[in-house]
Write a protein that holds these residues in place. Structure first.
Motif, PDB file in Angstrom:
ATOM      1  N   VAL A   1      43.663 111.916  52.559  1.00 39.43           N
ATOM      2  CA  VAL A   1      44.933 112.050  53.284  1.00 39.43           C
ATOM      3  C   VAL A   1      45.819 110.827  53.037  1.00 39.43           C
ATOM      4  CG1 VAL A   1      44.461 111.018  55.568  1.00 39.43           C
ATOM      5  CG2 VAL A   1      45.864 113.039  55.406  1.00 39.43           C
ATOM      6  N   LEU A   2      45.220 109.668  52.865  1.00 39.57           N
ATOM      7  CA  LEU A   2      46.025 108.471  52.603  1.00 39.57           C
ATOM      8  C   LEU A   2      46.670 108.539  51.222  1.00 39.57           C
ATOM      9  CD1 LEU A   2      43.792 105.647  54.131  1.00 39.57           C
ATOM     10  CD2 LEU A   2      45.904 106.595  55.076  1.00 39.57           C
TER      11      LEU A   2
ATOM     12  N   LYS B   1      43.442 106.205  40.053  1.00 38.47           N
ATOM     13  CA  LYS B   1      42.945 104.972  40.669  1.00 38.47           C
ATOM     14  C   LYS B   1      42.020 105.301  41.838  1.00 38.47           C
ATOM     15  CE  LYS B   1      46.969 102.115  39.562  1.00 38.47           C
ATOM     16  NZ  LYS B   1      48.129 101.375  40.108  1.00 38.47           N
ATOM     17  N   ALA B   2      41.153 104.351  42.160  1.00 44.98           N
ATOM     18  CA  ALA B   2      40.228 104.557  43.277  1.00 44.98           C
ATOM     19  C   ALA B   2      41.024 104.678  44.575  1.00 44.98           C
ATOM     20  CB  ALA B   2      39.250 103.396  43.370  1.00 44.98           C
ATOM     21  N   LEU B   3      40.659 105.622  45.413  1.00 43.21           N
ATOM     22  CA  LEU B   3      41.344 105.831  46.682  1.00 43.21           C
ATOM     23  C   LEU B   3      41.230 104.572  47.556  1.00 43.21           C
ATOM     24  CD1 LEU B   3      40.261 109.515  47.383  1.00 43.21           C
ATOM     25  CD2 LEU B   3      42.414 108.696  46.433  1.00 43.21           C
ATOM     26  N   PHE B   4      42.098 104.472  48.592  1.00 44.89           N
ATOM     27  CA  PHE B   4      42.251 103.221  49.333  1.00 44.89           C
ATOM     28  C   PHE B   4      40.941 102.553  49.756  1.00 44.89           C
ATOM     29  CE2 PHE B   4      43.454 100.171  52.506  1.00 44.89           C
ATOM     30  CZ  PHE B   4      44.683  99.689  52.072  1.00 44.89           C
ATOM     31  N   PRO B   5      40.000 103.254  50.380  1.00 44.98           N
ATOM     32  CA  PRO B   5      38.790 102.537  50.823  1.00 44.98           C
ATOM     33  C   PRO B   5      37.771 102.312  49.698  1.00 44.98           C
ATOM     34  CG  PRO B   5      39.248 104.491  52.172  1.00 44.98           C
ATOM     35  CD  PRO B   5      40.030 104.612  50.916  1.00 44.98           C
ATOM     36  N   ALA B   6      38.035 102.789  48.499  1.00 50.30           N
ATOM     37  CA  ALA B   6      37.045 102.738  47.425  1.00 50.30           C
ATOM     38  C   ALA B   6      37.454 101.764  46.334  1.00 50.30           C
ATOM     39  CB  ALA B   6      36.858 104.126  46.831  1.00 50.30           C
ATOM     40  N   GLU B   7      36.491 101.450  45.482  1.00 51.69           N
ATOM     41  CA  GLU B   7      36.744 100.575  44.339  1.00 51.69           C
ATOM     42  C   GLU B   7      36.037 101.142  43.121  1.00 51.69           C
ATOM     43  OE1 GLU B   7      38.721  98.019  44.051  1.00 51.69           O
ATOM     44  OE2 GLU B   7      39.249  97.997  46.166  1.00 51.69           O
TER      45      GLU B   7
ATOM     46  N   LYS C   1      53.111 111.992  39.874  1.00 51.06           N
ATOM     47  CA  LYS C   1      54.171 111.217  39.211  1.00 51.06           C
ATOM     48  C   LYS C   1      53.644 110.457  38.004  1.00 51.06           C
ATOM     49  CE  LYS C   1      53.865 107.517  42.656  1.00 51.06           C
ATOM     50  NZ  LYS C   1      53.457 106.223  42.341  1.00 51.06           N
TER      51      LYS C   1
END
Lengths: 467, 467
Positions: A169-170, A305-311, A294
């Protein structure tokens, strides 16, 4: 944390939870049906923390049962309904399953189990439902073969599912008009994660039993759908249907199972289809690296890219490593495989890739030689083990061959001795492998191409089919 | 978890992070400025886990400093710039603050500190920034007086801020066009939570130094804003400016600090203003119970339902209890107050309310007698302690009186003896109380209304002003 479905019912009882075969049901209605089923399961002896296998298809009953098992606090082993009885038997034994709930169509695939029909006839007993959910508890188990070919049960905790939904969702956003079309199997993480998001976001699941591109196109043009999850072969089938853009309410066409090629991306751009490429696996509770629309054409071939909480990072040997709260704590009853899957807290994907200078991930080889056929992961080594067990086969190598309908299908190259009988080999395959795993072509060769160190060069075999 | 700002820069370096005085800056630009400031703070000796006070206003430099302190891993004590030197001195001592960073305009409010000017002249030293954030660490401390009148430092962890942002997005949604207008103080949780959401969602903060209703209205009509946080008095000032609906991009006017009255709701409905009422406090890291716009007129006076990860319930004595991951672990250096604030894991709000049959929360008395004046919480007992310390005052009671500009202002009722001198009392108030806390009216009475058990009946005093 509060029981998610109960909380969702308290927050938005009248919102639509499920649309199946044209019938809409609200969260309140779904919950009522789930509670009844939970009472029947409870009457059948199913209790908290027990391992229960579910063998169903994308339909209302299976959808409700998934929720009912969660309400009871059972751990659900999701069985792929395309597996053979033998494959299923292995998983049931390996997971130490106590009971199996099986759709009437699949009762022959299990030795013993409670059929949907039998369950419906069971008398309801008021069940003990979980009021709160310990996020560290395992919610679901799904078997994947991995490159070794031996199936491993991936444990997915409530925490994994929660963070997967929140991470998404982020990145993708959320609006009041949102709804998610689920034509991917709900026994896969791709489908189950849609069910989890539905509850956490309070949005409807449009559940489809089959991927019928004509019907899916109608839904995408209707304005009822904001988001759909697809694999490459589904997307290609959709794009074969002529037309312009879908309804403007369609915000996201989420693509998993390998990146799209340039031709597909160009068509999506022309038709203004908001394609979102992603990278994820059963072990990451669905997408964990995602490419927004985009960037689709600037970053062809990238998963994002890795989602916000992930790396994400790349190991010295090129392997893609992941970290984040949606990643599995490990494999069921398999500490060795679990230990092998992590390094310094990073999950080893088994895939090779790189990050470009802006941090976008490019996957070069998906699990070395994994074959993705109509959204199903096929592990060559698993098929090789079956074929290799036939004593008339000296050597075997299985690779993927591109296929107009399925994206890719398995084909085998074998070196045989005098006792070889193709009929016997076909029987062996039919008994031991789900139909989608049976090689569509078996080529007898004098020898397999090998490296100096004796490793089979699968790439050389793949080239034979692409020429 | 990864350092949020660094992660955001990696995900969307070119997206707008801050718009202040018409100047736009991207996350990458912001980060560069933050890193420089962190180096200057580091040169001044500020290190990880140290308590550092920040006394500033809603401007770019304060915004950057908040981020810079987080990057260093310092714990930030947010000082309200409307407090007196005495009040600030208490907080600095109570929190055991090591250093104070103070805007040039407020240097007189602290005995010693590093002014913004001095900081700018400090030579940069490469700082040790936190690459990852332990979510259980305290990010911020904000003092609230509570009903006892003695200020307590509310600790807000990164986890509290994270869940607050996530809870909000699951309720309000998120789109690519989103941006949040921040005209509430960034030293309050209402403002700070906007800064945190900006980083987690990847959306711009439109930061305003003052609440200028003309300018805010222009922004709301411009299409640049999707969301604004307001308190009741701000909303009323906005509505006094004639006009129709705002730009359709305005999705949410988030109202905190007490529910809106029916007249306000009617105007919002007529003008199609998407008002979202909420209930929250410093201890809950902003809104935790929220009423969506579609229910605004059905549920007049309600604050809504607890956000997805949270729960609300009413104790036997009517007190509103809350549970959820955005709730503070407790008060700084005050185990007694912390223990008193929780019961069986539920946070005691000190407010009285009820849930209707559909589960909507109605707050009847906000912290019993709390006075909310222009968005500032004023605790009558705090003022009563100051006035009561004057030996010529026998008894005192402070209540709120409704005020056209501020919503409410404090007024005092006192019982005095022969030595009373109004000039002396005014001096005492001026020395000890921020101007907004000084009673706007002091009424000498023969005796205060009391219950049989001797408790002052504040409601009776309030009635005197409403008649």
């Amino acid at each position: 944390m509060t029981n998610w479905l109960q909380k969702r019912v308290r927050l938005s009882p009248g919102e639509t939870a499920l649309v199946f075969e044209g019938k809409q049901e609200t969260f309140e209605e779904i919950y009522e049906a789930v509670e009844k089923l939970a009472g029947k399961l409870f009457a059948r002896g199913i209790r908290k923390d027990e391992m229960v296998a579910l063998l169903g298809k994308n339909d209302r009953m299976t959808f409700l049962l998934i929720h009912a098992l969660q309400q009871l606090g059972a751990i659900t082993l999701f069985l792929n309904n395309r597996l053979t009885k033998k494959e299923i038997t292995f998983q049931l034994a390996n997971a130490e399953v106590k009971q199996v709930i099986v759709a009437d169509a699949f009762v022959d695939k299990v030795t013993s189990g409670i059929s949907y029909e039998e369950l419906q006839q069971t008398t309801y007993v008021e069940p003990d439902l979980c009021k709160t959910w310990d996020l560290s508890r395992t919610a679901s188990v799904m078997y994947t073969s991995g490159t070794t070919g031996k199936p491993k049960g991936v444990m997915q905790t409530y925490e994994n599912h929660w963070w997967s939904a929140v991470s998404s969702v982020l990145n993708l956003g959320l609006t009041e008009k949102d709804s998610w079309l689920c034509a991917v199997p709900i026994f896969h993480i791709s489908g189950l994660s849609i069910m989890m998001r539905s509850v956490i976001y309070g949005i409807p699941v449009y559940l489809e039993e089959h991927f019928d591109e004509e019907k899916i196109t109608q839904l995408l043009e209707s304005g009822k759908i904001s988001t759909i999850s697809v694999v490459t072969s589904m997307l290609e089938r959709l794009l074969k249907i002529q037309g312009g853009s879908y309804h403007p309410n369609v915000r996201t066409v989420l693509l998993g199972g390998g990146p799209a090629n340039k031709a597909v991306l160009e068509i999506c751009k022309q038709r203004d289809i908001p394609l979102v490429q992603s990278f994820g696996m059963t072990e990451t509770a669905s997408q964990i690296v995602t490419l927004p629309p985009k960037d689709a054409l600037n970053k062809i071939g990238s998963s994002g890219k890795a989602l916000f909480p992930a790396e994400v990072k790349i190991a010295d040997d090129g392997e893609i490593l992941l970290k984040g709260p949606s990643i599995t704590p490990g494999y069921l009853h398999n500490e060795k495989a679990t230990a092998k899957a992590f390094i310094d807290g990073w999950f080893k994907t088994g895939d090779i890739g790189y990050l470009d200078e802006e941090g976008f991930l490019f996957v070069l080889e998906r699990r070395s030689d994994l074959i993705i056929s109509g959204g199903e992961n096929i592990y060559p080594t698993e098929i090789e083990h079956v074929i290799g067990a036939y004593e008339a086969v000296e050597e075997v190598a299985v690779v993927g061959k591109s296929d107009a309908k399925w994206g890719s299908v398995p084909v085998a190259f074998i070196v045989v001795n005098e006792g070889f009988d193709e009929g016997v080999l076909k029987d062996i395959c039919q008994t031991n492998l789900a139909s989608f795993k049976i090689p569509k072509q078996i080529t007898i060769v004098e020898h397999l191409p090998k490296t100096a160190s004796g490793k089979i060069q699968r790439n050389k075999l793949k080239e034979r089919h692409s020429n």
